[in-house]
Every structure is written in C-alpha cells, then in structure tokens.
Design a protein around this motif. Structure first.
Motif, PDB file in Angstrom:
ATOM      1  N   GLN A   7      22.201  53.036  -2.472  1.00 46.13           N
ATOM      2  CA  GLN A   7      22.658  53.777  -3.638  1.00 46.13           C
ATOM      3  C   GLN A   7      21.909  53.374  -4.912  1.00 46.13           C
ATOM      4  O   GLN A   7      21.886  54.123  -5.872  1.00 46.13           O
ATOM      5  N   GLY A   8      21.256  52.234  -4.917  1.00 42.84           N
ATOM      6  CA  GLY A   8      20.510  51.785  -6.085  1.00 42.84           C
ATOM      7  C   GLY A   8      19.062  52.264  -6.129  1.00 42.84           C
ATOM      8  O   GLY A   8      18.324  51.920  -7.027  1.00 42.84           O
ATOM      9  N   TRP A   9      18.647  53.069  -5.153  1.00 42.17           N
ATOM     10  CA  TRP A   9      17.252  53.505  -5.057  1.00 42.17           C
ATOM     11  C   TRP A   9      16.870  54.442  -6.188  1.00 42.17           C
ATOM     12  O   TRP A   9      17.641  55.313  -6.581  1.00 42.17           O
ATOM     13  N   GLN A  10      15.648  54.257  -6.673  1.00 45.10           N
ATOM     14  CA  GLN A  10      15.049  55.163  -7.647  1.00 45.10           C
ATOM     15  C   GLN A  10      13.584  55.326  -7.280  1.00 45.10           C
ATOM     16  O   GLN A  10      12.974  54.422  -6.712  1.00 45.10           O
ATOM     17  N   SER A  11      13.028  56.446  -7.652  1.00 45.64           N
ATOM     18  CA  SER A  11      11.608  56.659  -7.391  1.00 45.64           C
ATOM     19  C   SER A  11      10.776  55.773  -8.316  1.00 45.64           C
ATOM     20  O   SER A  11      11.252  55.311  -9.353  1.00 45.64           O
ATOM     21  N   PHE A  12       9.526  55.580  -7.931  1.00 48.35           N
ATOM     22  CA  PHE A  12       8.604  54.837  -8.781  1.00 48.35           C
ATOM     23  C   PHE A  12       8.536  55.498 -10.153  1.00 48.35           C
ATOM     24  O   PHE A  12       8.608  54.836 -11.179  1.00 48.35           O
ATOM     25  N   HIS A  13       8.388  56.813 -10.167  1.00 51.86           N
ATOM     26  CA  HIS A  13       8.306  57.554 -11.433  1.00 51.86           C
ATOM     27  C   HIS A  13       9.520  57.275 -12.315  1.00 51.86           C
ATOM     28  O   HIS A  13       9.386  56.966 -13.497  1.00 51.86           O
ATOM     29  N   ASP A  14      10.712  57.395 -11.730  1.00 52.18           N
ATOM     30  CA  ASP A  14      11.931  57.236 -12.527  1.00 52.18           C
ATOM     31  C   ASP A  14      12.095  55.825 -13.083  1.00 52.18           C
ATOM     32  O   ASP A  14      12.660  55.643 -14.155  1.00 52.18           O
ATOM     33  N   THR A  15      11.608  54.833 -12.372  1.00 51.59           N
ATOM     34  CA  THR A  15      11.752  53.458 -12.863  1.00 51.59           C
ATOM     35  C   THR A  15      10.680  53.071 -13.875  1.00 51.59           C
ATOM     36  O   THR A  15      10.849  52.112 -14.613  1.00 51.59           O
ATOM     37  N   THR A  16       9.581  53.808 -13.904  1.00 54.93           N
ATOM     38  CA  THR A  16       8.474  53.408 -14.780  1.00 54.93           C
ATOM     39  C   THR A  16       8.186  54.354 -15.938  1.00 54.93           C
ATOM     40  O   THR A  16       7.529  53.955 -16.892  1.00 54.93           O
ATOM     41  N   GLU A  39      13.156  48.644   2.798  1.00 59.87           N
ATOM     42  CA  GLU A  39      13.505  49.726   3.719  1.00 59.87           C
ATOM     43  C   GLU A  39      14.956  50.139   3.495  1.00 59.87           C
ATOM     44  O   GLU A  39      15.804  49.329   3.135  1.00 59.87           O
ATOM     45  N   ASP A  40      15.225  51.402   3.704  1.00 58.63           N
ATOM     46  CA  ASP A  40      16.589  51.927   3.714  1.00 58.63           C
ATOM     47  C   ASP A  40      16.866  52.284   5.164  1.00 58.63           C
ATOM     48  O   ASP A  40      16.344  53.276   5.672  1.00 58.63           O
ATOM     49  N   LEU A  41      17.639  51.466   5.849  1.00 61.20           N
ATOM     50  CA  LEU A  41      17.854  51.654   7.278  1.00 61.20           C
ATOM     51  C   LEU A  41      18.557  52.969   7.599  1.00 61.20           C
ATOM     52  O   LEU A  41      18.427  53.491   8.703  1.00 61.20           O
ATOM     53  N   SER A  42      19.259  53.542   6.633  1.00 58.55           N
ATOM     54  CA  SER A  42      19.927  54.815   6.876  1.00 58.55           C
ATOM     55  C   SER A  42      18.974  56.006   6.726  1.00 58.55           C
ATOM     56  O   SER A  42      19.279  57.106   7.162  1.00 58.55           O
ATOM     57  N   ARG A  43      17.821  55.782   6.099  1.00 59.87           N
ATOM     58  CA  ARG A  43      16.801  56.824   5.932  1.00 59.87           C
ATOM     59  C   ARG A  43      15.439  56.205   6.219  1.00 59.87           C
ATOM     60  O   ARG A  43      14.762  55.736   5.310  1.00 59.87           O
ATOM     61  N   PRO A  44      15.013  56.190   7.472  1.00 59.70           N
ATOM     62  CA  PRO A  44      13.817  55.456   7.888  1.00 59.70           C
ATOM     63  C   PRO A  44      12.514  55.828   7.176  1.00 59.70           C
ATOM     64  O   PRO A  44      11.607  55.022   7.124  1.00 59.70           O
ATOM     65  N   SER A  45      12.400  57.004   6.621  1.00 56.07           N
ATOM     66  CA  SER A  45      11.152  57.383   5.955  1.00 56.07           C
ATOM     67  C   SER A  45      11.206  57.180   4.436  1.00 56.07           C
ATOM     68  O   SER A  45      10.246  57.466   3.735  1.00 56.07           O
ATOM     69  N   GLY A  83      12.180  42.735   4.339  1.00 57.51           N
ATOM     70  CA  GLY A  83      12.425  44.112   3.945  1.00 57.51           C
ATOM     71  C   GLY A  83      11.496  44.630   2.871  1.00 57.51           C
ATOM     72  O   GLY A  83      11.240  45.822   2.789  1.00 57.51           O
ATOM     73  N   TYR A  84      10.977  43.754   2.046  1.00 59.00           N
ATOM     74  CA  TYR A  84      10.074  44.167   0.987  1.00 59.00           C
ATOM     75  C   TYR A  84       8.615  44.178   1.433  1.00 59.00           C
ATOM     76  O   TYR A  84       7.767  44.675   0.720  1.00 59.00           O
ATOM     77  N   TRP A  85       8.320  43.636   2.582  1.00 58.26           N
ATOM     78  CA  TRP A  85       6.939  43.574   3.046  1.00 58.26           C
ATOM     79  C   TRP A  85       6.391  44.978   3.238  1.00 58.26           C
ATOM     80  O   TRP A  85       7.120  45.909   3.607  1.00 58.26           O
ATOM     81  N   ILE A  86       5.128  45.149   3.006  1.00 64.92           N
ATOM     82  CA  ILE A  86       4.485  46.455   3.150  1.00 64.92           C
ATOM     83  C   ILE A  86       4.612  46.959   4.581  1.00 64.92           C
ATOM     84  O   ILE A  86       4.818  48.141   4.818  1.00 64.92           O
ATOM     85  N   ASP A  87       4.532  46.062   5.550  1.00 69.73           N
ATOM     86  CA  ASP A  87       4.570  46.468   6.955  1.00 69.73           C
ATOM     87  C   ASP A  87       5.956  46.337   7.578  1.00 69.73           C
ATOM     88  O   ASP A  87       6.092  46.110   8.771  1.00 69.73           O
ATOM     89  N   SER A  88       7.011  46.517   6.786  1.00 69.45           N
ATOM     90  CA  SER A  88       8.364  46.415   7.326  1.00 69.45           C
ATOM     91  C   SER A  88       8.679  47.555   8.292  1.00 69.45           C
ATOM     92  O   SER A  88       9.647  47.491   9.029  1.00 69.45           O
ATOM     93  N   SER A  89       7.862  48.592   8.289  1.00 69.27           N
ATOM     94  CA  SER A  89       7.935  49.651   9.301  1.00 69.27           C
ATOM     95  C   SER A  89       6.542  50.256   9.426  1.00 69.27           C
ATOM     96  O   SER A  89       5.720  50.153   8.507  1.00 69.27           O
ATOM     97  N   SER A  90       6.284  50.884  10.553  1.00 66.63           N
ATOM     98  CA  SER A  90       4.973  51.501  10.739  1.00 66.63           C
ATOM     99  C   SER A  90       4.777  52.654   9.751  1.00 66.63           C
ATOM    100  O   SER A  90       3.670  52.867   9.255  1.00 66.63           O
ATOM    101  N   ARG A  91       5.837  53.387   9.430  1.00 69.15           N
ATOM    102  CA  ARG A  91       5.740  54.470   8.440  1.00 69.15           C
ATOM    103  C   ARG A  91       5.336  53.934   7.072  1.00 69.15           C
ATOM    104  O   ARG A  91       4.489  54.508   6.392  1.00 69.15           O
ATOM    105  N   SER A  92       5.978  52.856   6.672  1.00 73.40           N
ATOM    106  CA  SER A  92       5.681  52.273   5.365  1.00 73.40           C
ATOM    107  C   SER A  92       4.251  51.764   5.305  1.00 73.40           C
ATOM    108  O   SER A  92       3.556  51.965   4.307  1.00 73.40           O
ATOM    109  N   LEU A  93       3.818  51.113   6.354  1.00 77.13           N
ATOM    110  CA  LEU A  93       2.449  50.600   6.397  1.00 77.13           C
ATOM    111  C   LEU A  93       1.438  51.748   6.313  1.00 77.13           C
ATOM    112  O   LEU A  93       0.472  51.678   5.554  1.00 77.13           O
TER     113      LEU A  93
END
Length: 107
Positions: A7-16, A39-45, A83-93
C-alpha cells in the motif's frame, strides 16, 4: 505511521517529481544518492514495471544526472531479505538490464 506493505508503493515519477521541479527551477542538478524498490509478492511484475517507469520518467528530467541504486534496507522498519536487490526476480532483473542498456543512460 510507516507502512511496510504494498500500500505504500509509489512510482519513481511520483516520488521524485516534486523535488525535481524545485531543483530544476533553481538551475541546479539533481542526484539521487540512494534508491531502491522491493518486490510486491501480491503483484509479481510490479517491481519490473517500476524500473520501466523509472526509465521513461528520467528521460523527461534532464537536470537529474546521477542515480545510485541501493539494494538493502539496512535493517530498517520493514525487513525484506534480498527484496531490494535488482535480481530479486527474473522480471526485475530483465527490466533493470533494459534500463542499463538504454543508450540514454550511457551518456
């Protein structure tokens, strides 16, 4: 109250965008010294989409010169092992690699 879930997620644009506009309006250059997204485990992408959104947003922020990605929460209020690592999922990497390979970021 600090929220640790998605619930605390914001886009890069919105935070900057607000600090970016202030800095750019004063003729200054911007540096983001520490940036990370988990990662947001409820929304993998979601994290991959966040990287893609960052890629397009930065191209509209010419005063933003440096971004440094940090992949740890340093034992903060919401522990996310790796969770913050770039490669925390193959999609994120894959999404981060797309950002890194973009010629805009190789200037």
């Amino acid at each position: 109250v600090f929220e640790c879930g998605p619930q605390g997620w914001q886009s890069f644009h919105d935070t900057t965008i607000k600090p970016y506009r202030w800095i750019a309006s004063h003729g200054k250059k911007m540096l983001i010294a520490e940036l990370g997204i988990r990662e947001d485990l409820s929304r993998p992408s979601r994290k991959a989409n966040w990287f893609e959104g960052m890629r397009s947003a930065v191209k509209n922020m010419p005063a933003l010169k440096i971004i440094s990605y940090a992949h740890t929460d340093f034992g903060g209020p919401c522990p996310y092992r790796r969770g913050y690592w770039i490669d925390s999922s193959s999609r994120s990497l894959r999404a981060f690699r797309t950002v890194a390979r973009d010629s805009y970021f190789r200037r």
